[in-house]
Write a protein that holds these residues in place. Sequence first.
Motif, PDB file in Angstrom:
ATOM      1  N   GLY A   1      37.344   0.166  31.600  1.00 26.74           N
ATOM      2  CA  GLY A   1      38.576  -0.517  31.203  1.00 26.74           C
ATOM      3  C   GLY A   1      39.494   0.427  30.469  1.00 26.74           C
ATOM      4  O   GLY A   1      39.588   1.615  30.807  1.00 26.74           O
ATOM      5  N   ASN A   2      40.167  -0.098  29.457  1.00 21.79           N
ATOM      6  CA  ASN A   2      41.106   0.738  28.709  1.00 21.79           C
ATOM      7  C   ASN A   2      40.348   1.730  27.824  1.00 21.79           C
ATOM      8  O   ASN A   2      39.117   1.705  27.744  1.00 21.79           O
ATOM      9  CB  ASN A   2      42.077  -0.116  27.893  1.00 21.79           C
ATOM     10  N   GLN A   3      41.099   2.604  27.163  1.00 25.15           N
ATOM     11  CA  GLN A   3      40.450   3.697  26.431  1.00 25.15           C
ATOM     12  C   GLN A   3      39.514   3.192  25.338  1.00 25.15           C
ATOM     13  O   GLN A   3      38.388   3.694  25.185  1.00 25.15           O
ATOM     14  CB  GLN A   3      41.504   4.621  25.818  1.00 25.15           C
ATOM     15  N   GLU A   4      39.942   2.206  24.601  1.00 23.10           N
ATOM     16  CA  GLU A   4      39.113   1.721  23.498  1.00 23.10           C
ATOM     17  C   GLU A   4      37.776   1.187  24.004  1.00 23.10           C
ATOM     18  O   GLU A   4      36.708   1.518  23.469  1.00 23.10           O
ATOM     19  CB  GLU A   4      39.855   0.629  22.714  1.00 23.10           C
ATOM     20  N   SER A   5      37.825   0.357  25.051  1.00 21.64           N
ATOM     21  CA  SER A   5      36.597  -0.229  25.582  1.00 21.64           C
ATOM     22  C   SER A   5      35.716   0.815  26.255  1.00 21.64           C
ATOM     23  O   SER A   5      34.496   0.861  26.049  1.00 21.64           O
ATOM     24  CB  SER A   5      36.928  -1.341  26.587  1.00 21.64           C
ATOM     25  N   HIS A   6      36.331   1.663  27.067  1.00 23.14           N
ATOM     26  CA  HIS A   6      35.574   2.673  27.802  1.00 23.14           C
ATOM     27  C   HIS A   6      34.847   3.615  26.845  1.00 23.14           C
ATOM     28  O   HIS A   6      33.652   3.916  27.024  1.00 23.14           O
ATOM     29  CB  HIS A   6      36.524   3.464  28.702  1.00 23.14           C
ATOM     30  N   ASP A   7      35.553   4.078  25.829  1.00 20.66           N
ATOM     31  CA  ASP A   7      34.995   5.095  24.939  1.00 20.66           C
ATOM     32  C   ASP A   7      33.997   4.537  23.925  1.00 20.66           C
ATOM     33  O   ASP A   7      33.387   5.302  23.167  1.00 20.66           O
ATOM     34  CB  ASP A   7      36.117   5.841  24.215  1.00 20.66           C
ATOM     35  N   ARG A   8      33.788   3.230  23.925  1.00 22.18           N
ATOM     36  CA  ARG A   8      32.723   2.679  23.082  1.00 22.18           C
ATOM     37  C   ARG A   8      31.349   3.093  23.599  1.00 22.18           C
ATOM     38  O   ARG A   8      30.405   3.262  22.820  1.00 22.18           O
ATOM     39  CB  ARG A   8      32.791   1.148  23.066  1.00 22.18           C
ATOM     40  N   ASN A   9      31.235   3.222  24.910  1.00 19.28           N
ATOM     41  CA  ASN A   9      29.919   3.432  25.517  1.00 19.28           C
ATOM     42  C   ASN A   9      29.812   4.681  26.373  1.00 19.28           C
ATOM     43  O   ASN A   9      28.730   5.260  26.495  1.00 19.28           O
ATOM     44  CB  ASN A   9      29.546   2.216  26.382  1.00 19.28           C
ATOM     45  N   ARG A  10      30.907   5.111  26.998  1.00 21.21           N
ATOM     46  CA  ARG A  10      30.851   6.201  27.967  1.00 21.21           C
ATOM     47  C   ARG A  10      31.351   7.484  27.302  1.00 21.21           C
ATOM     48  O   ARG A  10      32.550   7.787  27.343  1.00 21.21           O
ATOM     49  CB  ARG A  10      31.647   5.852  29.225  1.00 21.21           C
ATOM     50  N   VAL A  11      30.411   8.197  26.684  1.00 23.35           N
ATOM     51  CA  VAL A  11      30.763   9.353  25.857  1.00 23.35           C
ATOM     52  C   VAL A  11      29.981  10.590  26.291  1.00 23.35           C
ATOM     53  O   VAL A  11      28.933  10.506  26.928  1.00 23.35           O
ATOM     54  CB  VAL A  11      30.480   9.070  24.361  1.00 23.35           C
ATOM     55  N   TYR A  12      30.517  11.740  25.906  1.00 27.16           N
ATOM     56  CA  TYR A  12      29.795  13.001  26.058  1.00 27.16           C
ATOM     57  C   TYR A  12      28.708  13.097  24.987  1.00 27.16           C
ATOM     58  O   TYR A  12      28.630  12.264  24.081  1.00 27.16           O
ATOM     59  CB  TYR A  12      30.767  14.176  25.936  1.00 27.16           C
ATOM     60  N   GLY A  13      27.881  14.124  25.106  1.00 26.88           N
ATOM     61  CA  GLY A  13      26.790  14.305  24.162  1.00 26.88           C
ATOM     62  C   GLY A  13      27.245  14.451  22.723  1.00 26.88           C
ATOM     63  O   GLY A  13      26.520  14.107  21.790  1.00 26.88           O
ATOM     64  N   ASN A  14      28.478  14.935  22.518  1.00 27.87           N
ATOM     65  CA  ASN A  14      29.002  15.103  21.156  1.00 27.87           C
ATOM     66  C   ASN A  14      29.683  13.850  20.620  1.00 27.87           C
ATOM     67  O   ASN A  14      30.258  13.865  19.537  1.00 27.87           O
ATOM     68  CB  ASN A  14      29.978  16.286  21.106  1.00 27.87           C
TER      69      ASN A  14
END
Length: 354
Positions: free
Chosen positions: A121-134
């Motif tokens: 979805g949007n950036q806020e929702s996506h970046d809650r779970n789909r992250v790089y190792g850092n």
Amino acid sequence: MNFTYWVTEDCNLKCSYCYVNKVPKTMDQETAARAIEFTEKILAANPARQKDKLCISLHGGEPLLNYPVIRYIIEAFQSKYPGNTAFTMTTNGTTPNGTTPNNEILDYLASHVELTVSVDGNQESHDRNRVYGNGQGSFRRVMKTIEYLNSKSYFYRVRMTITPNNVSDFADNYIYLYEKGCKIVAFALDESDPDWNKELMDIYQRNLYNIFTYMISRDLTNAQYCLHNFKNEYFRRRSTCDGCHTSYNIASDGSIYPCILAVGHGDFVMGNVHTGLNEAKLAELDTINQKDEGACSTCAMYSNCRSKTCKIINKIQTGNYYMSSPIFCTAQKIHYSTVKNLDYILDGFAVSAK
């Protein structure tokens, strides 16, 4: 017939809900060659199915971390079975190196593979779970991939994963992606998350209904198409599991499993591409799959429910081959109620159009 090649079990992301055991195991070209030979032997042993479309799924981890073997597999099958092989692949949209686009790779894939890009979805929702190792979010990089695919009018899908921490924004995120040019948006619940409860499932139901009513208001024909696909996904007539009969998952090391969720679970290794199938183990699994037992078998929806076919998933999620996940069961009831209400609404549109 369907063959899934796990070209790598490694990934450049650390998504919170991923079901894959993140290990840096990667399929080398020799193993890929043996996997192709195994596929040929299976096809040769099933002459009645040889005219069927051969479906090859390229899977990971993040499959594009092993792009050379992907090309090797595609070119091998196109040479051996010209015009009769369909390729599919799901990518996280951040590769090849997670920072810079490589349009040449995207051009090649879009010409040969039915692509699905994972985005929530949007950036806020996506970046809650789909992250790089850092811990850095992957949204901006994924959207560059989607923007490029849109700019070239390439066919692709996107796939959302619905979790307890993003379900409140489910409909908004679906609409966001649709209006960004993602015309085919698939979604699935993360059934493994223990935080699901009645309140969150009610939120899921309201959002699901809002998505379909939005689609109806925008494009009635497309809404009917989406509803048809939704019904087929969740309520088509089910038979027994076809794992290691017409559907095979080949892990990076050449081990053979009956389905995607079984990969990495040693109890479900059914052989390997070097020695072939272990017929005794497959017979044991067939005996399990052919039984209809437990409370699920008395449910009115059983014959149209995943629980009837996917007893391995039942076992992984509940410890019992004949008991489905309570989260999945609740979702099925929500899906059924939603379909009934939407059928009523669409029938009303049909009557008013006469």
